[in-house]
Design a protein around this motif. Structure first.
Motif, PDB file in Angstrom:
ATOM      1  N   GLY A  41     -10.561  -0.886  -0.928  1.00  0.00           N
ATOM      2  CA  GLY A  41      -9.181  -0.479  -1.231  1.00  0.00           C
ATOM      3  C   GLY A  41      -8.311  -1.598  -1.784  1.00  0.00           C
ATOM      4  N   ASP A  62      -7.730   3.346  -6.623  1.00  0.00           N
ATOM      5  CA  ASP A  62      -6.829   2.926  -5.566  1.00  0.00           C
ATOM      6  C   ASP A  62      -6.464   4.078  -4.651  1.00  0.00           C
ATOM      7  OD1 ASP A  62      -5.121   1.369  -4.075  1.00  0.00           O
ATOM      8  OD2 ASP A  62      -3.406   1.708  -5.409  1.00  0.00           O
ATOM      9  N   SER A  63      -6.241   5.259  -5.224  1.00  0.00           N
ATOM     10  CA  SER A  63      -5.800   6.369  -4.375  1.00  0.00           C
ATOM     11  C   SER A  63      -6.945   6.825  -3.466  1.00  0.00           C
ATOM     12  CB  SER A  63      -5.252   7.516  -5.219  1.00  0.00           C
ATOM     13  OG  SER A  63      -6.240   8.464  -5.486  1.00  0.00           O
ATOM     14  N   ASP A 107      -2.219  -8.049  -0.023  1.00  0.00           N
ATOM     15  CA  ASP A 107      -3.335  -7.119   0.107  1.00  0.00           C
ATOM     16  C   ASP A 107      -4.582  -7.847   0.587  1.00  0.00           C
ATOM     17  OD1 ASP A 107      -1.746  -5.084  -0.804  1.00  0.00           O
ATOM     18  OD2 ASP A 107      -2.348  -5.318  -2.885  1.00  0.00           O
ATOM     19  N   ASP A 159      -6.547  -2.055  -5.416  1.00  0.00           N
ATOM     20  CA  ASP A 159      -5.090  -2.174  -5.431  1.00  0.00           C
ATOM     21  C   ASP A 159      -4.693  -3.408  -6.244  1.00  0.00           C
ATOM     22  OD1 ASP A 159      -2.458  -1.821  -4.859  1.00  0.00           O
ATOM     23  OD2 ASP A 159      -2.634  -1.992  -2.695  1.00  0.00           O
ATOM     24  N   ASN A 195      -6.969   4.502  -0.662  1.00  0.00           N
ATOM     25  CA  ASN A 195      -5.977   4.835   0.351  1.00  0.00           C
ATOM     26  C   ASN A 195      -6.509   5.781   1.402  1.00  0.00           C
ATOM     27  OD1 ASN A 195      -3.158   4.185   0.794  1.00  0.00           O
ATOM     28  ND2 ASN A 195      -3.106   4.157  -1.438  1.00  0.00           N
ATOM     29  N   ASN A 243       0.483   6.207   6.861  1.00  0.00           N
ATOM     30  CA  ASN A 243      -0.258   6.725   5.715  1.00  0.00           C
ATOM     31  C   ASN A 243       0.277   8.075   5.251  1.00  0.00           C
ATOM     32  OD1 ASN A 243      -2.274   4.775   5.006  1.00  0.00           O
ATOM     33  ND2 ASN A 243      -3.209   5.152   6.989  1.00  0.00           N
ATOM     34  N   ASP A 246       3.288   7.368   3.194  1.00  0.00           N
ATOM     35  CA  ASP A 246       2.842   6.737   1.958  1.00  0.00           C
ATOM     36  C   ASP A 246       2.305   7.795   0.990  1.00  0.00           C
ATOM     37  OD1 ASP A 246       1.931   5.058   0.030  1.00  0.00           O
ATOM     38  OD2 ASP A 246       0.388   4.081   1.227  1.00  0.00           O
ATOM     39  N   ASN A 247       1.439   8.654   1.496  1.00  0.00           N
ATOM     40  CA  ASN A 247       0.817   9.635   0.620  1.00  0.00           C
ATOM     41  C   ASN A 247       1.761  10.774   0.253  1.00  0.00           C
ATOM     42  OD1 ASN A 247      -1.641   8.323   0.245  1.00  0.00           O
ATOM     43  ND2 ASN A 247      -2.424   9.058   2.207  1.00  0.00           N
ATOM     44  N   LYS A 286       3.290   9.384  -2.670  1.00  0.00           N
ATOM     45  CA  LYS A 286       2.354   9.467  -3.797  1.00  0.00           C
ATOM     46  C   LYS A 286       2.272  10.899  -4.337  1.00  0.00           C
ATOM     47  CE  LYS A 286      -0.516   5.447  -3.493  1.00  0.00           C
ATOM     48  NZ  LYS A 286      -0.272   4.720  -2.242  1.00  0.00           N
ATOM     49  N   LYS A 316      -8.835   3.997   3.528  1.00  0.00           N
ATOM     50  CA  LYS A 316      -8.126   3.100   4.435  1.00  0.00           C
ATOM     51  C   LYS A 316      -7.677   3.817   5.690  1.00  0.00           C
ATOM     52  CE  LYS A 316      -4.834   0.082   3.069  1.00  0.00           C
ATOM     53  NZ  LYS A 316      -3.856  -0.484   2.120  1.00  0.00           N
ATOM     54  N   SER A 317      -7.209   5.058   5.534  1.00  0.00           N
ATOM     55  CA  SER A 317      -6.755   5.712   6.764  1.00  0.00           C
ATOM     56  C   SER A 317      -7.937   6.157   7.617  1.00  0.00           C
ATOM     57  CB  SER A 317      -5.791   6.859   6.477  1.00  0.00           C
ATOM     58  OG  SER A 317      -6.256   7.664   5.445  1.00  0.00           O
TER      59      SER A 317
END
Lengths: 684, 684
Positions: A422, A449-450, A221, A426, A453, A618, A621-622, A625, A456-457
Motif C-alpha cells: 500500500g 493505491d485504492s 508513508d 501511495d 487501502n 478507514n 477515509d473511504n 474517496k 490496509k484495513s
C-alpha cells in the motif's frame, strides 16, 4: 523425525526467506528508476526517510540499551542479551523494509509509466514482500539461533531456555512500540498538517509539489506504514511463537503433560510452513490487483492448513488433532477479522456509502454515522476471537490458546506483503503527481493505491486481532511460569489468586482497562500538536518564500521534514514509558494478581479501541474517496468538504493511535511477564 | 434498637421525603406563571411532554407486563410481582418529575422576570428537588414495603425475601433503560435536527419561536434529562440497596458470617440518613448558583458521613468500622468522579479552553483534541473506582463492595436535584426567548443554565460511577446466591469457575466487552436518523408554510413533536431487548461462568465508554459556549462554526448513548442475576 532434522527444517525455512529477500531485491533494483524528475523526488523521500530512521533508531537504541542493562541486572544476564538481540532484529526488519520501499516507489511509478498496471503491481508487491519476508525470516532465524545458542538443543533445559528467549520477544516489543508510535505520529501529523493548508486553505491537490509539506507526507508513508507496521507484526509473530514454546516446554516437563518434545518446536514448524506457503502465494499475484490480493490471504491460509495437516500427522502421530484444530481456529479467525474490516471500511459495501450519504447533512452527521458504524464493526471480530479462543482452549488447553495465535500469524508473509504494498503505491502515486507524469500513470497508481487501502484495513484488523491473541498467550504464560507456581504454593490456591472476585485482580482489571484510553489520548494529542506546528511552518513558507504558488520558487521541504521528525521523536517516549512503567507500578504496589488483572483489562479495552479506531478511520477515509470518485456531488461539493473533515478526524485513529494500541497491549503484557518473577520475589 | 424501631425509622425517612415533595410542589405551584405568552409556550411544552410520556410509558407498560409474566412463570411468582411493582415505582418517579418540571419552567422564567436571580434559582432547584425526593422516597418506601410484605420481618427468611425483591430492582432497570434511551434519543434528535436547520441553515438563534422544531427541542429536555435521568438514578439507588441487602442476608445466615441482623437493613438505614442529609442541604441553596450547587454535594457528603458514623457506632457497636469505611469509600469516590468531570468539561479549566483553541484550526482539530482529552478524562475516575473497591473489599469483604455503592448513592437526593435543576432552567431560558421577555431575563436564565451545565456533567460522572459500582455489586451477588452455591458443589470449585483462565469466563469477558460498543452504535445511529427526519420536516415547513421567517405565520410545532416521538419510540426497543436477551443467549449457550464473565466485560467497557462519552460531549459543548461568550472571535467566527460541529457530534454521546450505557450495564448484570438460577438449572 529426530530433533536435529526438525531444527534443520526450521532453519531452512528462515534461510529460504532471507534468500528470497535477496532475489526480490535483485529483481526490484534491476528495474529502471525512470526520468530525472522521478529520481529527484524519490531522492527527497529517501533522504527524509533516512534522516528520520536515523534519529528514531538512535533514540530507540539508547532506550533499549538502558532497559537491557536493567533486565540483565534484575532479571538475568541471558534475558538481557536476548532483549538486546530482539531489539536489534526488529530494527533490522524495519531498516530492510524502508531500504526497499524507498527504492520501489520510483520503480513502481516508472513501471506504471512504461509498462502499465501489471508490471507496476508486480514491482510494488515485490517491494512489500521484502518487508514481509524480513519479518518472518528474521523472526524464525532469530528465535531458532537464540534457542540453540542458549542450550535449548538439550530438551531437558527447554523451559529455562524458553523463559530466557522471552527477552527476545520483549526487545522486539519495545522497538515495535517506539517505531509504530513514532512513525504513526510522524505520518499523520505530516498528512493532516499538509492537507489542512494545501487542500483546505490553498485549494491545491494532494501531492502537489508546491506544497512545502508534500515530501514530509510521502516520507510518513514509509516510516509509519512500512517500518512501523513491520515492527508491529514482527513483534506479534515472535511473541506468539515464544509464548507457545514456553507453554510447550512447561507442559513437556509436567508430569501428565504432553509426551512429545515436538510440541516445544511446533510453533516454529508451523511458522516454517507458513513461510513456504507465503512464497508459493507470491507467485499467484497477477491480474486484477483487488482480486489478486484478496485471493492471496485465502490461498496462503489454505496452503498453510493443508501442509500443516500433513506435517503434524506425520510428526505428532495421533496427537495431531488438538493442536491442529487450535491452529485452524487462529487461521480462520484471522480471515474473519479481515473480512469484517473489509466490509465495514470498503466503499464497495453499504456502511461506507452510508457515511458518505450522511455527509450530505454536514460533517457532524457524517462523523456520527461513521462513529456508530465503527462501534458496530468491533462486534463480530471480538465475538469470533472469543469463540476461537474457547474452541482452541477446549481442544488444546492453554497451549491451544497460544498456538492459535501462531496459526493466525503463520501467514504473515502474505499479509504483511499485501499491507506494505500500500504505502509503496501511495508513494508512487505521489511521485507521479510531483514528477508531472501523464494522467494515465497517476490513474494506474491511484488504482493500485485504492486496492492498497482495502488491504490496509484488512491487515489492520489482522494486526490487532493477532496482537490480542498474542497478548492473551502472554497472559496465559504468566500464570504457568515457575515463579508463579512458587507464588501459588506460598500464598494460596492458584484459582483463588486468579478469581475474578479476587479484589486485587478486579482492581487491576479496571485500572488496566483505563490505560488504552490514556494511551490513545496521548498519541492523538501528539498528532494534533505536530499537525499544528506543520501548519504554522507551511503557512510561513507560503508567506515568506515568494513564487511558491506560481511554481517559480521551490518550497523548503527539508524544514518541514525536520519539524515533523522532531515532534515525533519527542512524542514517542511517553507512550512507551507508560507501557513499561505502569505494569511495574501496579505489580509492585498492589501485587502479582493485580498485574494479571491489569494485563487482561488492557487487552479487553485495547482490542475494542484498536479495532474501532482502525475501522472507523478507514471508513471515513473511504467515504471521502467514494465522494471523490464522483458520487453525491463529487470533489468540491459541500458533501466532499464534510467527508474531508471526517477523514481528517479518522487519520490519527487509523494510522497512529489505533495500530499503536496493538503493540501497547503486547508490550504491557510482556513487561508483566518478564518482571513477574521479580515482583513475586518482592511479595514472598 | 429492635427491628421494628429500625423499620419505623427507615419508613419515616421515606414518608418525610414524600411529605417534602408535597411541600415543594405546593411552594412551586403557588408561584405565578406570568404572562399570557409564558403560559402559552409552557403549555405547548407540557402538551408535547405529556404526549411523549403517554406513548413511551404505554409501550414500556406492555413490555414490563410481558417480562413480568415470563419471570413469574420461569423464576417465581413473587419475583414477577416485585418486578411489576419496581417498574411501576420507576414510572411514578418519572411522571412526578415531569409533572413538576413542566410547571417549574414557566415559573422560573417568570421569577427571573419579576424577582431576579435568587428567586429563579430557588424555584428551579425546588423543581429539581421534587424529582430527587421522588427517587429516594419512592425507592426507600418501595423496598421497605415489599420487604415487609413478603415476610422479611422474620429475619430468618431474609435471604429468600431479599432474593425476591431483586425483582423490584430488575423492574426499575427495565423501565430505566427504555426511558433513558427513549428520552435520550428524543432529546438529541430534536436538538441536533432543530439546530442543523435553525442555527446552521437559517442563521436564527437558539430557541427562536420561528423554528418549527423549537418546542420538540424544549420537550426533549424534560423527557430526556428529567424523566430519563430520574429513572436512571432510581435504578442505581434501589439496585445498590437491594444487592447489599441480599449479601447482608446471606452473610447473616452463613456460619461464621456476621452476627448482627442489622447488616441486612444497613443499606436502608444509610439511605435514610442520606435523605435527611439532602433535605438539610436543600436549605443551604442560596447566593451564587455555581457556588451553591457545587457546595451542596460536599455538604451532603459530610452530613451523611457524620450522621452515619453516629448511627452505625450506636447500632453495630464495635462492628461499625468496616461497613463505615466502605460507605465512606463510595462517598469519596463519588466526589472525585464528579470533580474530575467538572475539571475536564467546565470552561473554567484548561482542557475545554484547549479544545476551543484547537477549533481555530478547523473542526477536525477541535474534535481530535476533544477526543484525546475525553480519553484522558476516564483515567482518574476508573483508577479511583478500582482503588475504592479495593479498600471497600479489604475492610468489608464482598458486602463492603456492595455497601460502598449505597454510600455513593445515599446523597442522590442532592445530586439528582442539582442535575434536574438544569433542564428546568434550560426550558426557562427557552421560554424567555420565545415569549420575547426582556434581555435581562434571558441573561439570568442563561446564567442559571450554564451552572446547570456544570452540574449536569458532575452528575453524569456520578451516574456512571454509581452504575459501575451497582453493577459490580450485582456481579458479586451473583456468585453468592443459593443457586450458584449449588452449581459449585455440583460442578467443581468456586474459584476454578471464577478463574480468569476459565476459558468460558474469559470468552464471556471478551463478548461482554463488545456489547457496550454495539449499544453505542445503535443509539447514536437512532439519533442521527431522527435528526435527519426532523431536518426534512423543518425544511418542508419553511418551504410550504409561507411567512414563518417573517413571523406572520406559525410553524406546526406539533408535527415536529410527533415525528421525533415516533422515531424515539421505535428506536428504544432494540437496545433494551439486547440488554435482556444477550445475557440469556450467552448464559444458556456457553454457561453460567460465561455469563459472569460477560457481565464483568460489559461493566469494564461500559464504564470506559460511558465516562468518555459523557465527558467528551460536555467538553465540546462548553468549548462552544466558551467561544460564544466572546472568546477567540466569538459567535459567527469560523472558530465558532468549528465548535458548533464539535458540539453536535458530542450531543448524542453526552445525552443519549453515554447515559444509556449506565443503565445498559446495570440491566445486563441484573438480568444475569435474576436468570442465573434458571440457567444453572439448565446446566446441572
Amino acid at each position: 523425525m529426530d530433533i536435529s532434522t526438525l531444527f534443520l527444517l526450521i532453519a531452512t525455512s528462515g534461510i529460504v526467506a532471507i534468500a528470497y529477500i535477496g532475489y526480490l531485491t535483485w529483481r526490484i533494483l534491476k528495474e529502471d528508476e525512470g526520468t530525472k524528475e522521478i529520481k529527484e523526488i524519490s531522492g527527497y523521500i529517501r533522504e527524509g526517510s533516512n534522516a528520520y530512521m536515523k534519529r528514531q533508531y538512535s533514540l530507540i537504541a539508547a532506550i533499549i540499551a538502558v532497559i537491557a542493562i536493567i533486565i540483565a541486572v534484575f532479571v538475568g544476564p541471558l534475558v538481557g542479551i536476548a532483549y538486546g538481540i530482539g531489539g536489534l532484529c526488529s530494527s533490522l526488519t524495519g531498516f530492510t523494509g524502508i531500504f526497499i520501499a524507498v527504492r520501489s516507489n520510483s520503480r513502481t511509478a516508472n513501471a506504471a509509466r512504461t509498462k502499465g498496471l501489471g508490471k507496476a503491481l508486480d514491482v510494488a508487491f515485490k517491494g512489500g514482500s521484502v518487508l514481509a519476508f524480513s519479518v518472518v525470516g528474521i523472526g524464525v532465524l532469530g528465535i531458532t539461533s537464540l534457542f540453540l545458542l542458549f542450550g535449548g538443543y538439550d530438551m531437558s533445559k527447554a523451559v529455562d531456555v524458553a523463559n530466557t528467549i522471552i527477552g527476545f520477544s520483549f526487545g522486539a516489543s519495545t522497538v515495535a512500540l517506539f517505531a509504530r508510535v513514532g512513525g504513526g505520529i510522524y505520518t499523520k501529523a505530516a498528512d493532516v498538517g499538509t492537507d489542512l493548508v494545501g487542500k483546505v486553505e490553498k485549494g491545491i491537490p494532494e501531492d502537489d509539489p508546491r506544497n512545502p509539506g508534500v515530501i514530509a507526507d510521502n516520507v510518513g508513508d514509509n516510516v509509519g506504514d512500512v517500518a512501523g507496521m513491520g515492527a508491529d507484526l514482527f513483534e506479534s509473530y515472535v511473541g506468539a511463537i515464544v509464548s507457545s514454546m514456553i507453554l510447550g516446554a512447561i507442559l513437556y516437563q509436567l508430569p501428565g503433560g504432553i509426551s512429545k518434545v515436538e510440541w516445544v518446536l511446533l510453533p516454529l514448524i508451523v511458522s516454517a510452513v507458513g513461510i513456504f506457503a507465503s512464497i508459493i502465494t507470491g507467485f499467484t499475484i497477477r491480474g486484477d490487483p483487488a482480486t489478486a490480493l484478496t485471493r492471496a490471504t485465502i490461498i496462503s491460509t489454505v496452503i498453510t492448513a493443508v501442509i500443516s495437516y500433513f506435517v503434524m500427522t506425520n510428526l505428532l502421530g495421533s496427537a495431531w488433532f488438538e493442536p491442529f484444530v487450535s491452529i485452524l481456529c487462529g487461521l480462520i479467525v484471522g480471515v474473519i477479522i479481515g473480512e469484517t474490516s473489509d466490509y465495514f471500511t470498503s466503499n464497495r459495501y453499504s456502511p461506507t456509502k452510508r457515511v458518505a450519504i450522511a455527509d450530505q447533512g454536514g460533517p457532524a452527521l457524517g462523523i456520527l454515522t461513521g462513529f456508530s458504524l465503527g462501534m458496530y464493526s468491533v462486534f463480530i471480530p471480538i465475538v469470533f476471537i472469543a469463540v476461537g479462543e474457547l474452541i482452541a482452549y477446549s481442544v488444546g488447553g492453554l497451549y491451544g490458546v497460544a498456538i492459535s495465535a501462531v496459526g493466525m500469524l503463520s501467514i504473515s508473509g502474505t499479509v504483511v506483503a499485501a499491507d506494505a504494498y500500500g504505502p509503496i503505491t501511495d508513494n508512487a502515486a505521489g511521485i507521479a503527481e510531483q514528477a508531472k507524469l501523464p494522467g494515465e500513470v497517476r490513474d494506474i497508481c491511484d488504482k493500485l493505491d485504492s486496492v492498497g487501502n482495502t488491504m490496509k484495513s484488512v491487515c489492520k484488523g489482522f494486526a490487532i486481532g493477532s496482537a490480542a491473541l498474542t497478548a492473551i498467550a502472554f497472559l496465559v504464560t504468566m500464570t504457568q511460569i515457575p515463579a508463579f507456581t512458587q507464588y501459588i504454593s506460598e500464598v494460596g490456591s492458584l484459582d483463588r489468586i486468579l478469581s475474578i472476585l479476587n479484589p486485587k485482580l478486579f482492581a487491576g482489571l479496571l485500572i488496566g482497562s483505563a490505560f488504552p484510553a490514556f494511551f490513545t489520548g496521548v498519541v492523538v494529542l501528539a498528532v494534533s500538536n505536530g499537525a499544528n506546528k506543520l501548519v504554522d511552518e507551511i503557512r510561513r513558507q507560503f508567506r515568506e518564500i515568494k513564487g511558491i504558488m506560481e511554481g517559480t520558487a521551490k518550497p523548503d521541504y527539508a524544514q518541514c521534514v525536520t519539524i515533523i521528525t522532531t515532534n515525533a521523536i519527542k512524542s514517542l517516549v511517553l507512550p512507551g514509558i507508560i507501557a513499561i512503567i505502569a505494569p511495574l507500578i501496579i505489580g509492585f504496589l498492589i501485587g502479582p494478581d493485580a498485574l494479571l488483572g491489569m494485563s487482561a483489562g488492557a487487552i479487553i479495552t485495547g482490542l475494542l479501541l484498536g479495532l474501532f479506531q482502525g475501522n472507523v478511520g478507514n471508513t471515513w477515509d473511504n467515504a471521502k474517496k467514494y465522494v471523490e470518485a464522483g458520487n453525491l456531488g463529487g470533489k468540491g461539493s459541500p458533501t466532499h468538504a464534510a467527508a474531508v473533515i471526517g477523514d481528517t478526524v479518522g487519520d490519527p485513529f487509523k494510522d497512529s493511535s489505533g495500530p499503536g494500541l496493538n503493540i501497547f497491549i503486547k508490550l504491557m503484557t510482556i513487561t508483566a511477564l518478564v518482571f513477574m518473577p521479580l515482583i513475586i520475589q518482592y511479595f514472598i
